[in-house]
Motif scaffolding. Structure first.
Motif, PDB file in Angstrom:
ATOM      1  N   ILE A   1     -16.567 -16.853  -5.090  1.00  0.00           N
ATOM      2  CA  ILE A   1     -16.953 -15.440  -5.033  1.00  0.00           C
ATOM      3  C   ILE A   1     -16.240 -14.750  -3.873  1.00  0.00           C
ATOM      4  N   LEU A   2     -16.270 -15.379  -2.706  1.00  0.00           N
ATOM      5  CA  LEU A   2     -15.624 -14.783  -1.532  1.00  0.00           C
ATOM      6  C   LEU A   2     -14.117 -14.675  -1.736  1.00  0.00           C
ATOM      7  N   SER A   3     -13.525 -15.671  -2.378  1.00  0.00           N
ATOM      8  CA  SER A   3     -12.083 -15.623  -2.660  1.00  0.00           C
ATOM      9  C   SER A   3     -11.758 -14.464  -3.602  1.00  0.00           C
ATOM     10  N   SER A   4     -12.661 -14.207  -4.529  1.00  0.00           N
ATOM     11  CA  SER A   4     -12.442 -13.138  -5.508  1.00  0.00           C
ATOM     12  C   SER A   4     -12.595 -11.749  -4.897  1.00  0.00           C
ATOM     13  N   MET A   5     -13.197 -11.696  -3.722  1.00  0.00           N
ATOM     14  CA  MET A   5     -13.411 -10.416  -3.062  1.00  0.00           C
ATOM     15  C   MET A   5     -12.410 -10.203  -1.938  1.00  0.00           C
ATOM     16  N   SER A   6     -11.180 -10.636  -2.169  1.00  0.00           N
ATOM     17  CA  SER A   6     -10.131 -10.437  -1.173  1.00  0.00           C
ATOM     18  C   SER A   6      -9.762  -8.963  -1.092  1.00  0.00           C
ATOM     19  N   ALA A   7      -9.342  -8.546   0.092  1.00  0.00           N
ATOM     20  CA  ALA A   7      -8.943  -7.149   0.276  1.00  0.00           C
ATOM     21  C   ALA A   7      -7.801  -7.071   1.273  1.00  0.00           C
ATOM     22  N   SER A   8      -6.813  -6.271   0.952  1.00  0.00           N
ATOM     23  CA  SER A   8      -5.698  -6.057   1.869  1.00  0.00           C
ATOM     24  C   SER A   8      -6.164  -5.203   3.039  1.00  0.00           C
ATOM     25  N   TRP A   9      -5.320  -5.100   4.059  1.00  0.00           N
ATOM     26  CA  TRP A   9      -5.651  -4.265   5.217  1.00  0.00           C
ATOM     27  C   TRP A   9      -5.868  -2.825   4.781  1.00  0.00           C
ATOM     28  N   GLU A  10      -5.038  -2.343   3.840  1.00  0.00           N
ATOM     29  CA  GLU A  10      -5.168  -0.970   3.360  1.00  0.00           C
ATOM     30  C   GLU A  10      -6.511  -0.748   2.684  1.00  0.00           C
ATOM     31  N   ASN A  11      -6.941  -1.753   1.888  1.00  0.00           N
ATOM     32  CA  ASN A  11      -8.224  -1.621   1.203  1.00  0.00           C
ATOM     33  C   ASN A  11      -9.379  -1.645   2.193  1.00  0.00           C
TER      34      ASN A  11
ATOM     35  N   THR B   1      -7.795 -12.745  -9.375  1.00  0.00           N
ATOM     36  CA  THR B   1      -6.791 -13.244 -10.314  1.00  0.00           C
ATOM     37  C   THR B   1      -6.487 -14.714 -10.054  1.00  0.00           C
ATOM     38  N   ASP B   2      -6.295 -15.060  -8.792  1.00  0.00           N
ATOM     39  CA  ASP B   2      -5.982 -16.448  -8.432  1.00  0.00           C
ATOM     40  C   ASP B   2      -7.124 -17.389  -8.815  1.00  0.00           C
ATOM     41  N   THR B   3      -8.345 -16.952  -8.585  1.00  0.00           N
ATOM     42  CA  THR B   3      -9.508 -17.780  -8.933  1.00  0.00           C
ATOM     43  C   THR B   3      -9.589 -18.000 -10.439  1.00  0.00           C
ATOM     44  N   LEU B   4      -9.393 -16.953 -11.203  1.00  0.00           N
ATOM     45  CA  LEU B   4      -9.442 -17.074 -12.662  1.00  0.00           C
ATOM     46  C   LEU B   4      -8.324 -17.974 -13.188  1.00  0.00           C
ATOM     47  N   LYS B   5      -7.148 -17.883 -12.588  1.00  0.00           N
ATOM     48  CA  LYS B   5      -6.024 -18.710 -13.037  1.00  0.00           C
ATOM     49  C   LYS B   5      -6.286 -20.195 -12.803  1.00  0.00           C
ATOM     50  N   LYS B   6      -7.073 -20.507 -11.777  1.00  0.00           N
ATOM     51  CA  LYS B   6      -7.412 -21.916 -11.519  1.00  0.00           C
ATOM     52  C   LYS B   6      -8.176 -22.520 -12.686  1.00  0.00           C
ATOM     53  N   TYR B   7      -8.952 -21.703 -13.369  1.00  0.00           N
ATOM     54  CA  TYR B   7      -9.813 -22.206 -14.445  1.00  0.00           C
ATOM     55  C   TYR B   7      -9.250 -21.924 -15.841  1.00  0.00           C
ATOM     56  N   LEU B   8      -8.653 -20.767 -16.023  1.00  0.00           N
ATOM     57  CA  LEU B   8      -8.165 -20.381 -17.345  1.00  0.00           C
ATOM     58  C   LEU B   8      -6.675 -20.644 -17.530  1.00  0.00           C
ATOM     59  N   SER B   9      -5.984 -20.893 -16.433  1.00  0.00           N
ATOM     60  CA  SER B   9      -4.550 -21.195 -16.468  1.00  0.00           C
ATOM     61  C   SER B   9      -3.797 -20.110 -17.248  1.00  0.00           C
ATOM     62  N   ASP B  10      -2.915 -20.529 -18.156  1.00  0.00           N
ATOM     63  CA  ASP B  10      -2.115 -19.576 -18.933  1.00  0.00           C
ATOM     64  C   ASP B  10      -2.641 -19.404 -20.358  1.00  0.00           C
ATOM     65  N   ALA B  11      -3.867 -19.818 -20.604  1.00  0.00           N
ATOM     66  CA  ALA B  11      -4.412 -19.764 -21.964  1.00  0.00           C
ATOM     67  C   ALA B  11      -4.476 -18.328 -22.478  1.00  0.00           C
ATOM     68  N   SER B  12      -4.194 -18.175 -23.752  1.00  0.00           N
ATOM     69  CA  SER B  12      -4.344 -16.876 -24.399  1.00  0.00           C
ATOM     70  C   SER B  12      -5.717 -16.821 -25.069  1.00  0.00           C
ATOM     71  N   MET B  13      -6.131 -15.623 -25.440  1.00  0.00           N
ATOM     72  CA  MET B  13      -7.413 -15.493 -26.129  1.00  0.00           C
ATOM     73  C   MET B  13      -7.387 -16.226 -27.471  1.00  0.00           C
TER      74      MET B  13
ATOM     75  N   ILE C   1      -3.193 -11.723 -25.996  1.00  0.00           N
ATOM     76  CA  ILE C   1      -3.597 -11.335 -24.640  1.00  0.00           C
ATOM     77  C   ILE C   1      -4.103 -12.556 -23.895  1.00  0.00           C
ATOM     78  N   SER C   2      -3.668 -12.717 -22.654  1.00  0.00           N
ATOM     79  CA  SER C   2      -4.102 -13.886 -21.886  1.00  0.00           C
ATOM     80  C   SER C   2      -5.573 -13.759 -21.519  1.00  0.00           C
ATOM     81  N   ALA C   3      -6.216 -14.903 -21.389  1.00  0.00           N
ATOM     82  CA  ALA C   3      -7.637 -14.915 -21.016  1.00  0.00           C
ATOM     83  C   ALA C   3      -7.837 -14.317 -19.632  1.00  0.00           C
ATOM     84  N   VAL C   4      -6.885 -14.571 -18.727  1.00  0.00           N
ATOM     85  CA  VAL C   4      -6.989 -14.006 -17.375  1.00  0.00           C
ATOM     86  C   VAL C   4      -6.902 -12.483 -17.428  1.00  0.00           C
TER      87      VAL C   4
END
Length: 306
Positions: A83-93, A110-122, A152-155
């Motif tokens: 959850i914390l990884s998914s709530m990343s924010a740049s300095w501007e944000n 995006t990075d967190t979702l890719k760990k689980y869904l990889s490149d799978a399409s719907m 469309i990719s699952a991610v």
């Protein structure tokens, strides 16, 4: 004999599992489903024939249909670390003045979702899956699915359905369209799942188990709200108010009757904010899920077994 089994198969109800959006509060539904798996001895993937979700609920639906995740694995996906990884924010944000930029940059999610869904399409989903988002350029609700948009990719689908305004940036998918959170259209996609299941399975014998994410019953100060502008409404959770409208549930209940079972309650002590990842709030969300099981467990077991 063959005709007998064909007739029996057609009469057997097709089950749809529908997930509301609700940010981290979507964890309550996962906790509830863990108990359902224990009680039935079957995985959520095996118990249902189609999955649909909005926002965080869309992420849940994708992970089950594409990765065949059981509820325990889905609960691990919702770890505080992820959850914390998914709530990343740049300095501007982080330094955005008066919410002129999204709160989070979406990169960590995006990075967190890719760990689980990889490149799978719907289209690689093992059972029909649908997520709801809103195409901002065409000003149109969009149903991304393994049936109609298999490329469309699952991610991408997960990012599009969960791109909540204010919280995350608008999300572009493979066809070049730009999307925001489907909760703007329908945070409870049960009715959509019901109709799509009837079309796909060519039967009206469809049942929907609808998993909510808690309803905020805190009173809004009416007289004070007369003076609120954009910032005032943002401070008082205008997005949450929009997501928690109950009309979809009332229509679904009236239309589907005994073929529809809704799991939801007041949030009580759970923070109404979609992104409160504090340990105490996550524990309260867990407790809300367990309270749902105490209240709805028996009726849900009967519902999925009938």
């Amino acid at each position: 004999m063959k005709n007998y089994f064909e007739i029996f198969s057609r009469k057997k109800a097709k089950r749809v599992l529908s997930f509301d959006g609700g940010g981290v509060r979507a964890i309550a539904g996962v906790v509830f489903l863990k108990q359902l798996e224990v009680a039935t001895g079957k995985s959520i993937f095996d118990l249902f024939d189609m999955f649909i979700g909005t926002s965080a609920g869309g992420m849940n639906a994708l992970l089950i249909a594409v990765e065949k995740m059981n509820a325990s694995e889905l609960h691990e996906f919702w770890s505080r670390e992820n959850i914390l990884s998914s709530m990343s924010a740049s300095w501007e944000n982080r330094t955005s003045f008066l919410h002129t930029r999204p709160k989070y940059d979406g990169i960590g999610k995006t990075d967190t979702l890719k760990k689980y869904l990889s490149d799978a399409s719907m289209g690689e989903a093992h059972k029909p899956i649908m997520t709801l988002s809103y195409d901002v350029e065409n000003r149109s609700p969009t149903l991304l699915s393994s049936i109609n948009t298999p490329e469309i990719s699952a991610v991408s689908a997960a990012m599009a359905t969960s791109a909540a305004p204010i919280y995350y940036p608008t999300s572009e998918i493979e066809d070049g369209t730009w999307h925001i959170d489907g909760g703007i259209v329908s945070n409870n996609p049960s009715l959509i799942g019901y109709v799509e299941a009837m079309k796909h399975f060519k039967t009206d014998n469809v049942k929907v188990l609808s998993i909510g994410a808690g309803i905020d019953r805190e009173k809004i100060d009416g007289p004070a709200s007369k003076k609120w502008g954009a910032l005032g409404w943002l401070r008082n959770d205008v997005i949450g108010i929009m997501l928690e409208q109950n009309m979809d549930h009332e229509i679904a209940e009236g239309l589907m009757k005994e073929k529809y079972l809704r799991i939801n309650s007041s949030t009580e002590k759970v923070n109404k904010k979609l992104d409160d990842s504090s340990e105490i709030n996550l524990e309260r969300i867990h407790l809300m899920g367990m309270e749902w099981w105490s209240e709805f467990g028996d009726s849900t077991i009967k519902f999925v077994n009938s």
